[in-house]
Scaffold this active site. Structure first.
Site, PDB file in Angstrom:
ATOM      1  N   LYS A  54      -0.686 -20.033  41.529  1.00 52.21           N
ATOM      2  CA  LYS A  54      -0.708 -20.498  42.923  1.00 52.21           C
ATOM      3  C   LYS A  54       0.623 -21.163  43.294  1.00 52.21           C
ATOM      4  CE  LYS A  54      -5.681 -20.979  42.470  1.00 52.21           C
ATOM      5  NZ  LYS A  54      -6.871 -21.854  42.432  1.00 52.21           N
ATOM      6  N   GLN A  98      -8.951 -27.792  41.810  1.00 55.75           N
ATOM      7  CA  GLN A  98      -9.137 -26.657  40.898  1.00 55.75           C
ATOM      8  C   GLN A  98     -10.482 -26.777  40.176  1.00 55.75           C
ATOM      9  OE1 GLN A  98      -7.112 -23.911  40.496  1.00 55.75           O
ATOM     10  NE2 GLN A  98      -8.726 -23.148  39.178  1.00 55.75           N
ATOM     11  N   ASP A 121      -9.759 -23.539  50.271  1.00 55.01           N
ATOM     12  CA  ASP A 121     -10.601 -22.689  49.420  1.00 55.01           C
ATOM     13  C   ASP A 121     -11.807 -22.146  50.191  1.00 55.01           C
ATOM     14  OD1 ASP A 121      -9.543 -22.255  46.898  1.00 55.01           O
ATOM     15  OD2 ASP A 121     -10.338 -24.123  46.049  1.00 55.01           O
TER      16      ASP A 121
HETATM   17  C1  BQF Z   1      -4.516 -10.863  37.912  1.00 58.08           C
HETATM   18  C2  BQF Z   1     -10.614 -18.107  38.641  1.00 58.08           C
HETATM   19  C3  BQF Z   1     -12.594 -17.940  37.284  1.00 58.08           C
HETATM   20  C4  BQF Z   1     -12.761 -19.335  37.321  1.00 58.08           C
HETATM   21  C5  BQF Z   1     -11.873 -20.118  38.026  1.00 58.08           C
HETATM   22  C6  BQF Z   1      -3.977 -12.913  39.232  1.00 58.08           C
HETATM   23  C7  BQF Z   1      -5.437 -14.824  39.229  1.00 58.08           C
HETATM   24  C8  BQF Z   1      -6.254 -14.173  38.332  1.00 58.08           C
HETATM   25  C9  BQF Z   1      -5.960 -12.878  37.903  1.00 58.08           C
HETATM   26  C10 BQF Z   1      -5.748 -16.208  39.698  1.00 58.08           C
HETATM   27  C11 BQF Z   1      -9.462 -17.534  39.333  1.00 58.08           C
HETATM   28  C12 BQF Z   1      -9.216 -16.067  39.314  1.00 58.08           C
HETATM   29  C13 BQF Z   1      -8.560 -18.384  39.973  1.00 58.08           C
HETATM   30  C14 BQF Z   1      -4.820 -12.258  38.342  1.00 58.08           C
HETATM   31  C15 BQF Z   1      -7.317 -17.877  40.637  1.00 58.08           C
HETATM   32  C16 BQF Z   1      -8.128 -15.633  40.283  1.00 58.08           C
HETATM   33  O1  BQF Z   1      -3.335 -10.480  37.857  1.00 58.08           O
HETATM   34  O2  BQF Z   1      -5.465 -10.112  37.659  1.00 58.08           O
HETATM   35  C17 BQF Z   1      -4.278 -14.195  39.667  1.00 58.08           C
HETATM   36  O3  BQF Z   1      -4.873 -17.041  39.633  1.00 58.08           O
HETATM   37  N1  BQF Z   1      -7.003 -16.536  40.196  1.00 58.08           N
HETATM   38  C18 BQF Z   1      -8.842 -19.790  39.981  1.00 58.08           C
HETATM   39  O4  BQF Z   1      -8.095 -20.578  40.548  1.00 58.08           O
HETATM   40  O5  BQF Z   1      -9.920 -20.275  39.362  1.00 58.08           O
HETATM   41  C19 BQF Z   1     -10.799 -19.508  38.674  1.00 58.08           C
HETATM   42  C20 BQF Z   1     -11.528 -17.338  37.929  1.00 58.08           C
END
Ligand code: BQF
Length: 297
Positions: A54, A98, A121
């Protein structure tokens, strides 16, 4: 049939380049640069990775950001008073706590303590409620990102049978809301499946569009889907793999190799839905800065 790949990494980059242009226009018109405040409680390595993604995205689009780190033993009172100080800080446009939080903290209470006008969010009940009645709102980033992919690839949704597997507040539930509503993007007949669903295949086999956010590797196999279905795999599971530098690899909830000869479209993991989630966070932060969802007057 050989499925076409939905390239979320590419579309996220195209989307973020457009957002960067909008940010520069906004700043060029004399406005303060948008600012995103991230709150991390504890040191969960996956959370640190996501916050890194992010932060990099913010840099790419010209949004300022920083992360406030709190101990994993922080009290609810202290966390909420920190959030309150960010709510009252006019230099902060968007606030993101987060998830997941340590078990002693109620994510419901914490999310509700965020000013809904800064809830980029889209998890605050005010924004969730507005989504369900088609009012302008901060949309949950993952479902919003999936709809961007439908638009980019001209994948029709209206009158299709959409099946969502997983009913989380973050993905499955808002995704089903957006699919089913009678608005510009929805109008699909929508089924929600979850851990109490008795015969998953009975439902998935009828899906024109299958969105899977269950957190279970290999949950969806080729024999469970219809020829030509659109497969959206939201799962991100770490699987041990000694051949990689990190000792693990990422897989989704779907058997990609089995499905790629049966689906019409499919998202890979990584590089499918995940990057779009991050791009939509950038979009929401710019909307917050512009006060587009909640105008001041
Ligand atoms: C990619 C998330 C589960 C629990 C909490 C790029 C992200 C993920 C994958 C990413 C996720 C999942 C995020 C890829 C944010 C998505 O290249 O496939 C980016 O940063 N995400 C989160 O903040 O909390 C989570 C999944």
């Amino acid at each position: 049939m050989s499925a076409k790949i939905i390239d979320g990494k590419k579309v996220s980059e195209i989307t973020m380049d457009l957002i960067r242009d909008d940010v520069e226009k906004w700043v060029g018109a004399g406005n303060r640069r948008p600012f995103l405040k991230v709150v991390q409680v504890g040191t969960d390595p996956a959370s640190t990775t996501y916050i890194g993604a992010k932060t990099r995205a913010c840099k790419r689009v010209g949004i300022d950001t920083d992360t406030t780190h709190l101990s994993d033993t922080v009290s609810a009172k202290e966390l909420k008073s920190t959030i309150r100080s960010f709510n009252n800080d006019d230099s902060i446009d968007g606030i993101l706590v987060q998830l997941p939080l340590p078990l002693h903290l109620s994510s419901h209470d914490v999310i509700e303590s965020i000013d809904h006008k800064k809830d980029v969010d889209g998890f605050h009940p005010m924004n969730v409620g507005r989504l369900t009645v088609d009012q302008p709102t901060f949309k949950s980033c993952t479902p919003a990102g999936i709809f961007e992919l439908f638009r980019y690839y001209s994948i029709p949704v209206k009158s299709k049978h959409a099946v969502v597997v997983g009913a989380s507040n973050i993905v499955g539930s808002p995704m089903a809301t957006m699919l089913s509503r009678e608005n510009s993007e929805g109008k699909a007949t929508t089924t929600i499946c979850h851990k109490y669903t008795k015969d998953l295949t009975q439902h998935t086999i009828g899906a024109d569009i299958l969105v899977v956010a269950a957190g279970q590797p290999n949950l969806i196999k080729a024999e469970m889907v219809k020829e030509g279905a659109v497969i959206i795999d939201v799962g991100i599971n770490r699987i041990a793999d000694e051949t990689t530098e990190k000792g693990y690899k990422l897989v989704g909830d779907c058997d990609f190799n089995g499905l790629k000869n049966k689906a019409s479209w499919i998202t890979p993991v990584p590089g499918g839905v995940g990057p779009m989630t991050v791009a939509m966070l950038m979009k929401n932060t710019l909307l917050a800065a512009k006060k587009s969802i909640y105008p001041e007057e």
